[in-house]
Scaffold this active site. Structure first.
Site, PDB file in Angstrom:
ATOM      1  N   ASP A  79       1.769  -8.454   3.246  1.00  0.00           N
ATOM      2  CA  ASP A  79       0.336  -8.343   3.010  1.00  0.00           C
ATOM      3  C   ASP A  79      -0.190  -9.642   2.403  1.00  0.00           C
ATOM      4  O   ASP A  79       0.567 -10.605   2.214  1.00  0.00           O
ATOM      5  CB  ASP A  79      -0.006  -7.096   2.184  1.00  0.00           C
ATOM      6  CG  ASP A  79       0.678  -7.044   0.837  1.00  0.00           C
ATOM      7  OD1 ASP A  79       1.026  -5.941   0.414  1.00  0.00           O
ATOM      8  OD2 ASP A  79       0.857  -8.102   0.203  1.00  0.00           O
ATOM      9  N   LYS A  91      -5.052  -7.028   4.234  1.00  0.00           N
ATOM     10  CA  LYS A  91      -6.254  -6.194   4.256  1.00  0.00           C
ATOM     11  C   LYS A  91      -7.356  -6.922   3.513  1.00  0.00           C
ATOM     12  O   LYS A  91      -7.134  -7.430   2.437  1.00  0.00           O
ATOM     13  CB  LYS A  91      -5.988  -4.864   3.555  1.00  0.00           C
ATOM     14  CG  LYS A  91      -5.085  -3.977   4.360  1.00  0.00           C
ATOM     15  CD  LYS A  91      -4.679  -2.761   3.575  1.00  0.00           C
ATOM     16  CE  LYS A  91      -3.582  -2.027   4.326  1.00  0.00           C
ATOM     17  NZ  LYS A  91      -2.730  -1.237   3.485  1.00  0.00           N
ATOM     18  N   MET A 102      -7.327  -3.359  -8.894  1.00  0.00           N
ATOM     19  CA  MET A 102      -8.413  -3.298  -7.908  1.00  0.00           C
ATOM     20  C   MET A 102      -9.733  -2.886  -8.559  1.00  0.00           C
ATOM     21  O   MET A 102     -10.533  -2.159  -7.960  1.00  0.00           O
ATOM     22  CB  MET A 102      -8.061  -2.282  -6.784  1.00  0.00           C
ATOM     23  CG  MET A 102      -6.877  -2.704  -5.961  1.00  0.00           C
ATOM     24  SD  MET A 102      -6.347  -1.427  -4.809  1.00  0.00           S
ATOM     25  CE  MET A 102      -5.373  -0.378  -5.869  1.00  0.00           C
TER      26      MET A 102
END
Ligand code: SAH
Length: 280
Positions: free
Chosen positions: A58, A80, A194
């Site tokens: 990722d 992503k 996040m």
């Protein structure tokens, strides 16, 4: 989830299939790459990486770590972006399974630890469902690197008897649905992954639930990387401090963050403003 018997039957079948093509069945390795600094990779992660046929990684995995895979290994980024998914989680799951069925050693390399907000559990289930051997190599999660870099312990005698890792991002977007009353308890460190773009509502919720606005807080961006930035602030100042950063970053709130220090690099930012008191 299927019953263990079904799974082992399926695995036998896959091994036979692999054998028919002249290759042993492959395996999926879910490997934690740590927070960014290649030296924070475990020895086991390095060894597995060096045996990879395919590396599916990722966006949090740094090039210094990807360079440790064999030159011949195929590298696939499934990074992503916030508003756009290059690959859906289902597509990633299917990709891992398909490569393993070809007999390849598949390394699914993830930032931090695969099982901390990394969706590693879903990939593990997909591999198990397909009867594919799957191993997990833990990694240093970002929170640990953030605390270490700032010199701020996540638990601290007399100041933090517990630490909780939460996500600042609801599965469907928007504000997370968290146990605000529990998170507002004093002498407790809350690490929010996040959460940068949600810093304002998170701070409001925590204060509304009773956490003091003067509670020390720390934001660490790019922990363990050359461009690490640490902002020392308070819960009341969290939203303003977050606005200056673009991530990846952690928000950390708790009395023990009174020990946090800003970085010494040119990039370090200190916001001592409104910072109330030290450790009791
Ligand atoms: N599995 C990862 C977390 C993935 S979720 C782990 O264990 O660390 C992605 C979030 O992790 C980012 O939005 C950010 O909040 C945090 N993160 C990951 N790497 C980071 C780093 N080097 N510095 C600060 N935060 C980081």
């Amino acid at each position: 989830m299927s019953a263990p018997d079904d799974r082992s039957k399926r695995r036998d079948r896959l091994v036979l299939l692999g054998g028919a093509r002249g290759r042993a069945a492959g395996a999926v390795w879910l490997v934690g790459a740590g927070p960014g600094d290649p030296e924070l990779l475990t020895i086991k992660a390095l060894k597995v990486l060096q045996r990879a046929d395919v590396v599916v990684h990722d966006g949090l995995v740094t090039s210094g770590i990807l360079d440790l895979a064999p030159a011949s290994a195929r590298r696939i980024s499934v990074a992503k972006r916030k508003s756009r998914h290059a690959y859906s989680q289902d597509e990633i799951n299917r990709m891992l399974v398909a490569f393993a069925l070809e007999g390849l050693t598949v390394v699914r390399l993830k930032g931090g630890d695969p099982f901390i907000f990394g969706r590693g559990g879903e990939e593990l289930e997909a591999a198990r469902e397909a009867g594919i051997e799957c191993h997990v190599v833990p990694g240093v999660t970002a929170a640990l690197a953030a605390g270490a870099g700032a010199g701020a312990p996540l638990t601290h005698r007399g100041a933090a008897q517990a630490v909780t890792f939460v996500t600042g991002h609801a599965a469907k977007g928007g504000e997370p649905d968290l146990d605000w009353a529990g998170l507002a308890k004093a002498n407790h460190t809350v690490v929010i992954y996040m959460g940068l773009s949600m810093a304002a509502p998170i701070a409001v919720r925590l204060m509304a639930a009773g956490r003091a606005g003067g509670t020390p807080a720390l934001i660490v961006e790019n922990a363990s990387r050359p461009d690490e930035r640490r902002v020392v602030t308070t819960l009341a100042g969290l939203a303003d401090a977050a606005a200056a950063l673009s991530g990846p970053a952690l928000l950390i709130v708790g009395e023990a963050m009174a020990l946090a220090r800003a970085g010494e690099g040119a990039d370090a930012v200190v916001q001592e403003a409104a910072r109330a008191g030290g450790l009791a």
